[in-house]
Design a protein around this motif. Sequence first.
Motif: not given
Length: 456
Positions: A195-200, A217-231, A270-274
Amino acid sequence: MCKAKNMIIENIDELTSRGNKKGRRIVLELVEETLNQVNYYNIVKEVTKLTNDILKIKDLELDLNGFKNVYVIGGGKNSSSMTRALEEVLDGRIAGGVVVEKEGYTTQTKHLLIVHGGHPIPSSDSVKAAEEVLRVLNKVGKDDLLLVCVSGGWTALTSKPPRGISLEDHIAMHRLLMNSGMTVEQMNIVRNHLSQLGRGKVPMFAKGATTIGLIAVDEVEGKPWGPTVPDSSKFSDAVRVLVDFDLLDKVPESIRKYLETAPPSEESPTPLDYMNNCLKVHNLVIADNIRLCESAQKIASKMGINAFVLSTSLRGEAKHVGAVVASIANEIANFNRPFRRPCLLIFGGETTVTIVGRSGEGGRNQELALSAAQYISEGSRIVIASIATDGTDGPTDIAGAIVDGTLVPRARRLGINVTQEQNEHNSSFVFKQTGDAVYARNTGTNLMDLILVYVE
């Protein structure tokens, strides 16, 4: 405790007219009050304040005088509840934005455009919604502030496949993932790369704007996720997930070819890309399943009930989890261990349903409840409710179900073979016939599932 007017649970009177009436009433009132406590609108108003042009979101402070414009983007089920609260807090300071919702979930905003996408399976509306988001991002510049409200459902609602992959292939791939039994975290490893608007990816379009992710957060792992979080995952990880679930040769050829041959430049950021792009991104978790379960516990305590949170990361095949939950309840009912009666057990998380062959209508919460009901004896004083906090369980219009020891005998008297319906994943049929399906209005939240077990 609950007043009939404007209740979230639409059929509470019907649900408490049979079986263990007292226990059912206690459990459903707890569900009602808990959902009110974790409504996104209420949470955003709680954690966001504006004082003399200083915007404070949790512990982050931003001087609005330092920004040319403020833009707001929302995406995911009930994200419009978040954006409505932001509109009220910012009081006319928003220059523009868009909110992508699932049909039927909309909380009316003041000025922000609301569009709808497909969920849980993407649709042509998802592509149109993604294009609206990209239009807003095209306006954003380095001197602007971008607030992005993210809730579960973003991935499907804003899904726009890369060039070379048709919408039909994209939809077919999503159907395979949904029926595979994989967790949402595993699904997202695949979906985010398609998806062009996928994670990060949103900050990469924002041209250096200060970007704040307000994340439920709606993932069991409980970590921040989504289009503003690097992958941190790669195309190779998406391929591995498909291999693990024997899907690589079943997904459309265009999907497999893209994942195996796409250039590194198209990997999720990725975080490095950010860091290399000097992106100014802050991600703030405003709500999660832990808050949901702890809210239920506090409400129960105020009602004088001994309540225990046993898990906020429940996962596994729904029918197996249901059997385990019922077994714990039986241990308490029969032996007063590990807790003494009366008590309430609280579970949060998200189970899965693996579909092979024939399938009826249902969802993971209904499947869990139907399984649990088969392990509760008719004379026991056990009540179990399993509820999707967004108000819709899987592809149904049912929020979940409530069961006690009377469910199976009542179903039998109606000529229903509960075991057979369970095996065919036809739990909605059972609960519609017995009157134990829970129907809900717009909950204003989406924090995975809430399972309550009450033992008198």
